[in-house]
Motif scaffolding. Structure first.
Motif, short mmCIF file in Angstrom:
data_model
loop_
_atom_site.label_atom_id
_atom_site.label_comp_id
_atom_site.label_asym_id
_atom_site.label_seq_id
_atom_site.Cartn_x
_atom_site.Cartn_y
_atom_site.Cartn_z
N TRP A 101 0.84 -1.21 0.00
CA TRP A 101 0.00 0.00 0.00
C TRP A 101 0.87 1.26 0.00
CZ3 TRP A 101 -0.36 3.92 3.67
CH2 TRP A 101 -1.44 4.80 3.53
N LYS A 104 2.68 2.14 -3.31
CA LYS A 104 1.89 2.81 -4.35
C LYS A 104 1.78 4.31 -4.10
CE LYS A 104 -0.97 -1.31 -5.11
NZ LYS A 104 -2.33 -1.89 -4.98
N ARG A 263 -4.33 -7.60 5.08
CA ARG A 263 -4.86 -6.29 4.70
C ARG A 263 -4.08 -5.22 5.44
NH1 ARG A 263 -11.20 -7.95 5.75
NH2 ARG A 263 -11.28 -9.66 4.22
N VAL A 264 -4.17 -4.01 4.93
CA VAL A 264 -3.46 -2.90 5.56
C VAL A 264 -3.91 -2.73 7.00
CG1 VAL A 264 -3.09 -0.40 5.50
CG2 VAL A 264 -3.09 -1.71 3.37
#
Length: 523
Positions: A101, A104, A263-264
């Motif tokens: 994440w 990006k 997941r983040v």
């Protein structure tokens, strides 16, 4: 027995051995043994008495008057909890997801270093909390941008204590303000209170200010030189974030592979919970420990930081365990993750225990008192801030404790100012604070330095040796500021002079790097 200059032998011996052997535990052990022998040099059974002294000191770290010494015990417990949280977050895939994440959104290595530095500024409640949390949170995206662990440890360490020492709402701020309050009462200073004095001193703490600014300058202008450049070039060219010739980082859990599609939130929820819960418990324990009128300052002055870290850590661990269960991690892997997290923190704990022991030995020898005795009122008043900055720096470097340096040097600096010129009170107190942080940054036995290495996942000796040149450069900038402050007592002019030195240093270092390594590497 007064040991005078001889009291410097154990810390200096340990520091020299660290630099030449690069074996921290061995070096600290030798310093401890030599110091214990010096303390018991007149005893008939010197060796036996020295061993008994060491055993009693180590025991005293954890047990006092038949009960647990909660500060050290809780700090170690918090390290173990944080290690488990980091390991489980890796196991669920949360660290990997956060790295992807961040990759990006943070497009460059410079940007990744800026984010780590900003996190260090924002998490200013406590230096232990800062060092471990920022290091663990930053690792996923700094690793993706191939930033060496030594560089990350430098960023973490050079924003942790400097922020804490200038933030009044922090464990450091409360401690310092308490000392300042007693100093003001002792010397009958009534034109400002302790909190106001602290705030007035903040812009005079040139080392803290420019250590933080230099982190961003190093990232933006790519001011990598000496051993730091070696680490950064290796990371860029080979992807090796640590020097593998030294073996794996002791306690490192980089081999822990994620088992889930993380997941983040699997990383952010535990960290957010840790931050919020710790702050809440700091406020709660502070209120419980405050008698009389309640205030923000009184709350943070009386907070139990170590207990708050443990309580906040346990709440965060509970959230992490729930996430791990929801990700359906097998029980066997879950158990291995817990053990891996514990192992990851054991080397830092070993070093901390050795560092605490040698600090006690140094205290018995009177090293701090000897260094403080080198300062007297029979010097040019204008040189007082610089002299106190250097003495405080060497004391913190030798003893590994900035808080101990504050406790000894702040009252001495105030006494000198009272005898010479009371208008110099705030400048000399600010110089002591700045010098203590400088020495803390240079010392391999400083707990903050140790925890910054642990948080960033760096070899401890690599962090010490790579940070040292940068700390010395900021110390030079600070000396320029304190010279102007000492002779003019004008904070604005002193800041301006230090800022000019800061810009000049960046220009000179940048030019030297380009001249030595060539412009091609700077692209």
């Amino acid at each position: 027995m007064e040991h005078g200059a001889l009291s410097l032998i154990p810390p200096i011996l340990a520091l020299l051995m660290v630099m030449f052997t690069r074996r921290v535990l061995l070096s600290l052990g030798v310093g401890i043994i030599v110091g214990a022998l010096m303390i018991n040099q007149t005893q008939d059974m010197m060796i036996n008495e020295s061993l008994n002294l060491i055993i009693s000191i180590v025991t005293g770290i954890f047990v006092v008057d038949g009960g647990i010494n909660t500060w050290e015990f809780y700090i170690i417990l918090f390290l173990l909890i944080l290690g488990i949280i980091a390991s489980l977050v890796t196991l669920t895939g949360g660290a990997r997801a956060f790295g992807e994440w961040a990759l990006k959104r943070v497009k460059t290595r410079t940007g990744a270093q800026f984010v780590a530095g900003l996190l260090g500024i924002l998490i200013f409640i406590d230096d232990y909390f800062n060092s471990l949390t920022v290091g663990n949170v930053s690792r996923p995206f700094s690793d993706r941008h191939q930033i060496s662990r030594a560089k990350l440890a430098y960023i973490v360490d050079s924003t942790a204590a400097p922020m804490c020492v200038i933030a009044p709402v922090s464990s450091w701020g409360a401690y310092i303000i308490t000392i300042i309050g007693s100093i003001l009462v002792t010397h009958g200073v009534s034109q400002y209170g302790a909190l106001q004095a602290f705030l007035l001193m903040a812009p005079m703490n040139f080392y803290a200010i420019f250590a933080i600014l230099f982190v961003f300058a190093v990232a933006y202008f790519k001011l990598d030189f000496g051993s730091m450049r070696t680490h950064e070039q290796r990371a860029l060219e080979t992807g090796e974030l640590v020097d593998k010739s030294k073996g794996a980082v002791p306690g490192g859990n980089d081999d822990m592979k994620p088992l889930g599609n993380g997941r983040v939130g699997d990383l952010l929820w535990p960290i957010a919970t840790l931050i919020v819960a710790t702050v809440i418990f700091m406020i709660t324990t502070g209120i419980q420990g405050t008698e009389g009128e309640k205030s923000i300052l009184a709350t943070f002055e009386n907070t139990d930081v170590a207990a708050a870290l443990v309580y906040g850590g346990l709440v965060s661990l509970a959230v992490t365990v729930v996430i791990t269960i929801l990700r359906k991690i097998p029980v066997k892997q879950f158990s291995l993750g817990i053990w891996s997290g514990i192992k990851s923190m054991l080397p830092a704990i070993y070093i901390l225990v050795f560092a605490w022991t040698i600090i006690e030995i140094i205290g018995e020898l009177g090293t701090g008192e000897y260094l403080a005795s080198l300062v007297n009122e029979h010097i040019q008043i204008g040189y007082l801030p610089v002299l106190l900055f250097v003495i405080a720096g060497f004391m913190a470097f030798s003893t590994g404790t900035s808080w101990g340096t504050f406790g000894i040097m702040l009252p001495i600096a105030a006494d000198i100012a009272a005898v010479t010129d009371i208008n110099m009170l705030l400048p000399v107190l600010a110089a002591v604070l700045a010098g203590a942080i400088f020495g803390d940054h240079c010392s391999p036995i400083s707990d903050t330095t140790i925890l910054s290495s642990a948080g960033a996942g760096s070899h401890h000796i690599d962090h010490v040796l790579t940070q040292l040149p940068y700390a010395l450069i900021v110390a030079f900038i600070s000396i320029v500021g304190f010279l102007v402050l000492g002779f003019t007592t004008n904070v604005f002019l002193a800041l301006l002079a230090a800022a000019a030195a800061f810009v000049a240093v960046i220009f000179i270092v940048n030019a030297c790097i380009r001249g030595i390594y060539g412009k091609a590497e700077q692209q």
